[in-house]
Scaffold this motif. Structure first.
Motif, PDB file in Angstrom:
ATOM      1  N   MET A 181       0.853  -1.181   0.000  1.00 41.91           N
ATOM      2  CA  MET A 181       0.000   0.000   0.000  1.00 41.91           C
ATOM      3  C   MET A 181       0.891   1.234   0.000  1.00 41.91           C
ATOM      4  O   MET A 181       1.925   1.263   0.622  1.00 41.91           O
ATOM      5  CB  MET A 181      -0.915   0.014   1.218  1.00 41.91           C
ATOM      6  CG  MET A 181      -1.693   1.285   1.265  1.00 41.91           C
ATOM      7  SD  MET A 181      -3.211   1.464   2.184  1.00 41.91           S
ATOM      8  CE  MET A 181      -3.304   0.236   3.381  1.00 41.91           C
TER       9      MET A 181
ATOM     10  N   THR B 201       0.620   5.501   0.495  1.00 45.82           N
ATOM     11  CA  THR B 201      -0.210   6.600   0.973  1.00 45.82           C
ATOM     12  C   THR B 201       0.466   7.915   0.610  1.00 45.82           C
ATOM     13  O   THR B 201       1.676   8.060   0.785  1.00 45.82           O
ATOM     14  CB  THR B 201      -0.404   6.514   2.504  1.00 45.82           C
ATOM     15  OG1 THR B 201      -1.000   5.254   2.811  1.00 45.82           O
ATOM     16  CG2 THR B 201      -1.301   7.623   3.006  1.00 45.82           C
TER      17      THR B 201
ATOM     18  N   ASN C 247      -4.752   6.621  -0.964  1.00 39.96           N
ATOM     19  CA  ASN C 247      -4.189   5.277  -0.775  1.00 39.96           C
ATOM     20  C   ASN C 247      -4.351   4.472  -2.043  1.00 39.96           C
ATOM     21  O   ASN C 247      -5.426   4.502  -2.654  1.00 39.96           O
ATOM     22  CB  ASN C 247      -4.942   4.518   0.330  1.00 39.96           C
ATOM     23  CG  ASN C 247      -4.644   5.040   1.693  1.00 39.96           C
ATOM     24  OD1 ASN C 247      -3.561   4.822   2.201  1.00 39.96           O
ATOM     25  ND2 ASN C 247      -5.598   5.732   2.295  1.00 39.96           N
TER      26      ASN C 247
ATOM     27  N   GLN D 217      -3.690   0.402  -3.241  1.00 35.75           N
ATOM     28  CA  GLN D 217      -3.356  -0.933  -2.755  1.00 35.75           C
ATOM     29  C   GLN D 217      -3.319  -1.898  -3.930  1.00 35.75           C
ATOM     30  O   GLN D 217      -4.256  -1.955  -4.738  1.00 35.75           O
ATOM     31  CB  GLN D 217      -4.381  -1.389  -1.721  1.00 35.75           C
ATOM     32  CG  GLN D 217      -4.016  -2.676  -1.052  1.00 35.75           C
ATOM     33  CD  GLN D 217      -4.937  -2.982   0.116  1.00 35.75           C
ATOM     34  OE1 GLN D 217      -6.022  -2.424   0.230  1.00 35.75           O
ATOM     35  NE2 GLN D 217      -4.504  -3.867   0.975  1.00 35.75           N
TER      36      GLN D 217
ATOM     37  N   SER E 273      -9.578   7.485  -1.753  1.00 35.87           N
ATOM     38  CA  SER E 273      -9.049   8.807  -1.471  1.00 35.87           C
ATOM     39  C   SER E 273     -10.136   9.731  -0.932  1.00 35.87           C
ATOM     40  O   SER E 273     -11.305   9.578  -1.269  1.00 35.87           O
ATOM     41  CB  SER E 273      -8.445   9.392  -2.743  1.00 35.87           C
ATOM     42  OG  SER E 273      -7.583  10.450  -2.421  1.00 35.87           O
TER      43      SER E 273
END
Length: 183
Positions: free
Chosen positions: A1, A3, A18, A20, A30
């Motif tokens: 992930m 950020t 974010n 992933q 987001s």
């Protein structure tokens, strides 16, 4: 992930982003808050992106001066369902451009894999959250350096030189967005 925190320079905003990695796709979640043209706004979006960086599905909840809106999109083959209705205006489109985030520039940047000096025109589903508008737009991306792209909106003649990191995520979009933190 991964950020990231982006600051919207023109949009007086902050975005908590974010992404992933899943087995066969990526999920972006987001949140954005800000103030623009005397309007207070917030937006939350979730995107499903395939391994080629093409948008497969999006869900956007926004509120501008206390007026709430939800927008959904799902790609079915080469067609798009927008808010659960087929929209032929976007047939064959691979990308979206959400007005309040620099992230959606990453989609064509990573998908096109341009060599330095190469450019490509593309069709985009443009989503203007402030004015609650969605429309087809033609854009051009030109790779000018290892981590820099010239972005051009064909209709409006707007241009910008966008700097990205090694993952194609925006570091600096002059006068619009800048990355202020990330991991």
């Amino acid at each position: 992930m991964k950020t990231i925190l982006w600051r919207g320079v023109a949009f007086n905003s902050l975005e908590y982003f974010n992404i992933q990695e899943k087995q066969d796709h990526q999920i972006v979640v987001s949140k954005i808050i800000g103030y623009y043209q005397e309007k207070i706004y917030s937006a939350t979006y979730q995107l499903t992106i395939n391994k080629q960086w093409e948008i497969e599905e999006f869900f956007i909840d926004s509120e501008v001066d206390m007026i709430k809106n939800t927008l959904t999109g799902k790609k079915t083959g080469i067609n798009w369902e927008i808010n659960h209705f087929d929209n032929p205006s976007f047939k064959g489109f691979l990308y979206i451009d959400i007005s309040l985030t620099p992230f959606t520039n990453t989609l064509p940047i990573n998908n096109l894999q341009l060599k330095i000096g190469d450019s490509k025109e593309i069709d985009i589903i443009y989503i203007d959250l402030i004015n609650n508008n969605i429309k087809p737009v033609r854009q051009r991306y030109t790779r000018t350096d290892l981590r820099e792209y010239l972005y051009e909106n064909i209709v409006s003649d707007f241009t910008a030189r966008i700097q990205v990191d090694e993952n194609g995520l925006v570091l600096n979009y002059p006068d619009l967005f800048e990355k202020i933190a990330g991991n």
